[in-house]
Design a protein around this motif. Structure first.
Motif, PDB file in Angstrom:
ATOM      1  N   ILE A 119       0.869  -1.185   0.000  1.00 45.40           N
ATOM      2  CA  ILE A 119       0.000   0.000   0.000  1.00 45.40           C
ATOM      3  C   ILE A 119       0.897   1.223   0.000  1.00 45.40           C
ATOM      4  O   ILE A 119       1.847   1.325   0.793  1.00 45.40           O
ATOM      5  CB  ILE A 119      -0.910   0.027   1.234  1.00 45.40           C
ATOM      6  N   PRO A 144       0.505   5.020   0.486  1.00 44.37           N
ATOM      7  CA  PRO A 144      -0.270   6.228   0.782  1.00 44.37           C
ATOM      8  C   PRO A 144       0.483   7.502   0.430  1.00 44.37           C
ATOM      9  O   PRO A 144       1.721   7.531   0.379  1.00 44.37           O
ATOM     10  CB  PRO A 144      -0.475   6.154   2.299  1.00 44.37           C
ATOM     11  N   THR A 161      -1.615  16.797  -5.269  1.00 39.44           N
ATOM     12  CA  THR A 161      -2.866  16.059  -5.171  1.00 39.44           C
ATOM     13  C   THR A 161      -3.907  16.698  -6.081  1.00 39.44           C
ATOM     14  O   THR A 161      -3.774  17.857  -6.490  1.00 39.44           O
ATOM     15  CB  THR A 161      -3.404  16.042  -3.728  1.00 39.44           C
ATOM     16  N   THR A 185      -4.569  12.204   2.625  1.00 47.64           N
ATOM     17  CA  THR A 185      -5.100  10.851   2.701  1.00 47.64           C
ATOM     18  C   THR A 185      -5.455  10.591   4.162  1.00 47.64           C
ATOM     19  O   THR A 185      -4.781  11.080   5.064  1.00 47.64           O
ATOM     20  CB  THR A 185      -4.052   9.843   2.213  1.00 47.64           C
ATOM     21  N   ASP A 242      -8.916   5.766   4.648  1.00 45.35           N
ATOM     22  CA  ASP A 242      -8.591   5.445   3.256  1.00 45.35           C
ATOM     23  C   ASP A 242      -7.622   4.265   3.203  1.00 45.35           C
ATOM     24  O   ASP A 242      -7.811   3.305   2.453  1.00 45.35           O
ATOM     25  CB  ASP A 242      -7.918   6.646   2.557  1.00 45.35           C
ATOM     26  N   VAL A 243      -6.576   4.341   3.995  1.00 49.76           N
ATOM     27  CA  VAL A 243      -5.535   3.311   3.976  1.00 49.76           C
ATOM     28  C   VAL A 243      -6.059   2.004   4.558  1.00 49.76           C
ATOM     29  O   VAL A 243      -5.817   0.916   4.014  1.00 49.76           O
ATOM     30  CB  VAL A 243      -4.284   3.786   4.744  1.00 49.76           C
ATOM     31  N   ASN A 268      -9.086   0.841   4.661  1.00 44.96           N
ATOM     32  CA  ASN A 268     -10.037   0.167   3.773  1.00 44.96           C
ATOM     33  C   ASN A 268      -9.331  -0.558   2.633  1.00 44.96           C
ATOM     34  O   ASN A 268      -9.763  -1.637   2.207  1.00 44.96           O
ATOM     35  CB  ASN A 268     -11.057   1.172   3.238  1.00 44.96           C
ATOM     36  N   VAL A 269      -8.235   0.002   2.137  1.00 42.71           N
ATOM     37  CA  VAL A 269      -7.437  -0.703   1.123  1.00 42.71           C
ATOM     38  C   VAL A 269      -6.763  -1.920   1.748  1.00 42.71           C
ATOM     39  O   VAL A 269      -6.696  -2.998   1.142  1.00 42.71           O
ATOM     40  CB  VAL A 269      -6.411   0.242   0.479  1.00 42.71           C
ATOM     41  N   VAL A 274      -0.440  -0.398  -4.527  1.00 45.30           N
ATOM     42  CA  VAL A 274      -1.716   0.297  -4.662  1.00 45.30           C
ATOM     43  C   VAL A 274      -1.549   1.709  -4.110  1.00 45.30           C
ATOM     44  O   VAL A 274      -1.296   1.900  -2.921  1.00 45.30           O
ATOM     45  CB  VAL A 274      -2.829  -0.441  -3.896  1.00 45.30           C
ATOM     46  N   VAL A 278      -2.632   5.248  -2.756  1.00 51.77           N
ATOM     47  CA  VAL A 278      -3.754   5.832  -2.013  1.00 51.77           C
ATOM     48  C   VAL A 278      -3.321   7.246  -1.655  1.00 51.77           C
ATOM     49  O   VAL A 278      -2.902   7.531  -0.541  1.00 51.77           O
ATOM     50  CB  VAL A 278      -4.065   5.019  -0.737  1.00 51.77           C
ATOM     51  N   SER A 279      -3.379   8.151  -2.631  1.00 48.25           N
ATOM     52  CA  SER A 279      -2.677   9.429  -2.445  1.00 48.25           C
ATOM     53  C   SER A 279      -3.423  10.643  -2.971  1.00 48.25           C
ATOM     54  O   SER A 279      -2.820  11.698  -3.151  1.00 48.25           O
ATOM     55  CB  SER A 279      -1.312   9.354  -3.148  1.00 48.25           C
ATOM     56  N   HIS A 280      -4.724  10.528  -3.213  1.00 46.23           N
ATOM     57  CA  HIS A 280      -5.473  11.644  -3.789  1.00 46.23           C
ATOM     58  C   HIS A 280      -4.826  12.119  -5.097  1.00 46.23           C
ATOM     59  O   HIS A 280      -4.828  13.322  -5.396  1.00 46.23           O
ATOM     60  CB  HIS A 280      -5.604  12.801  -2.790  1.00 46.23           C
TER      61      HIS A 280
END
Length: 261
Positions: free
Chosen positions: A184, A186, A221, A227, A231-232, A234-235, A252, A254-256
């Protein structure tokens, strides 16, 4: 909805921030959570909160850079729950400095927490997963800095890039017994770790703290937003619950939209 159905989930650095929220979300989804942290009291506080909310959690003291503590900690998890199904290698620290001002001790400390810790916890959890040959998930907490770089973060960027190589190797080695490995990545998450960086970067860059947030952290962003830990988490839940090798060896973001791939 993603469900963990009593899967045993080890989360490192889970007494606060992202790790704590992942532990809580996993428990809410039916996972049995092993909350590990440097400080046992802090780990127990998180575990107690999970139990109070109706979840199942065990607190374990663990310095992820100490081989003996990692071996003992994972053994405690297996003794208590009988197995390990998911590892979230989340424990991390940050030291911000110019490369030419970095001490060797700080460089080694950063790599030890992020990379040695990931290796040691992965090795011990995989040993249990390999014996049972019943699948599993290894999840590394990378960063947008697994793919890009920023000033003042040489060892952090180096370590987060390294996690991609580790995950891809684990994905190949452990596929035969159904274990998936993913990272992940972020963007900036407003945790105490990030809050401490704001004045440090302001001082190093000679700008205001507001400018650090606006022009450094959130500049690229799509919406100027941090973030969130949710958000993190849930991934992390999606990756833990995913059941096949169709999704392995991946990162993956997760960074807007800060970094896109």
């Amino acid at each position: 909805m993603n469900r963990l159905d009593r899967k045993v989930c080890v989360v490192t650095g889970a007494a606060s921030g992202i790790g704590q929220r992942i532990a809580e979300v996993y428990a809410r989804a039916g996972g049995r959570v092993v909350v590990t942290d440097l400080e046992l009291d802090a780990a127990e506080a998180t575990a107690a909160g999970i139990r109070a909310a109706g979840g199942d959690a065990l607190a374990v003291a663990m310095d992820v850079t100490d081989e003996a503590q990692v071996v003992e900690g994972i053994a405690k998890a297996v003794a208590h729950y009988g197995q390990v199904d998911v590892l979230v290698s989340n424990a991390g620290i940050q030291i911000v400095n110019k490369l030419t001002d970095f001490s060797y001790a700080d460089w080694k400390k950063m790599l030890a927490v992020h990379l040695d810790g990931a290796f040691l916890t992965t090795r011990e959890c995989l040993r249990d997963m390999e014996k049972r040959k019943n699948g599993g998930a290894i999840i590394y907490m990378g960063s947008a800095h697994s793919h890009t770089a920023s000033k003042l973060k040489a060892p952090y960027v180096t370590a987060k890039h390294g996690l991609l190589g580790l995950a891809r190797t684990v994905a190949k080695e452990a596929a035969g017994y159904g274990v998936r490995a993913n990272v992940i990545c972020p963007g900036f998450v407003r945790t105490p770790l990030v809050d401490r960086q704001i004045p440090e970067q302001a001082k190093e860059l000679g700008i205001s703290e507001d400018e650090v947030v606006r022009d450094v952290m959130l500049k690229d962003t799509v919406d100027g937003e941090f973030t969130t830990v949710d958000d993190v988490a849930n991934v992390a839940l999606m990756l833990a619950a995913f059941e096949t090798n169709a999704l392995t060896g991946q990162s993956v973001m997760v960074s807007h939209g800060w970094f896109m791939q």
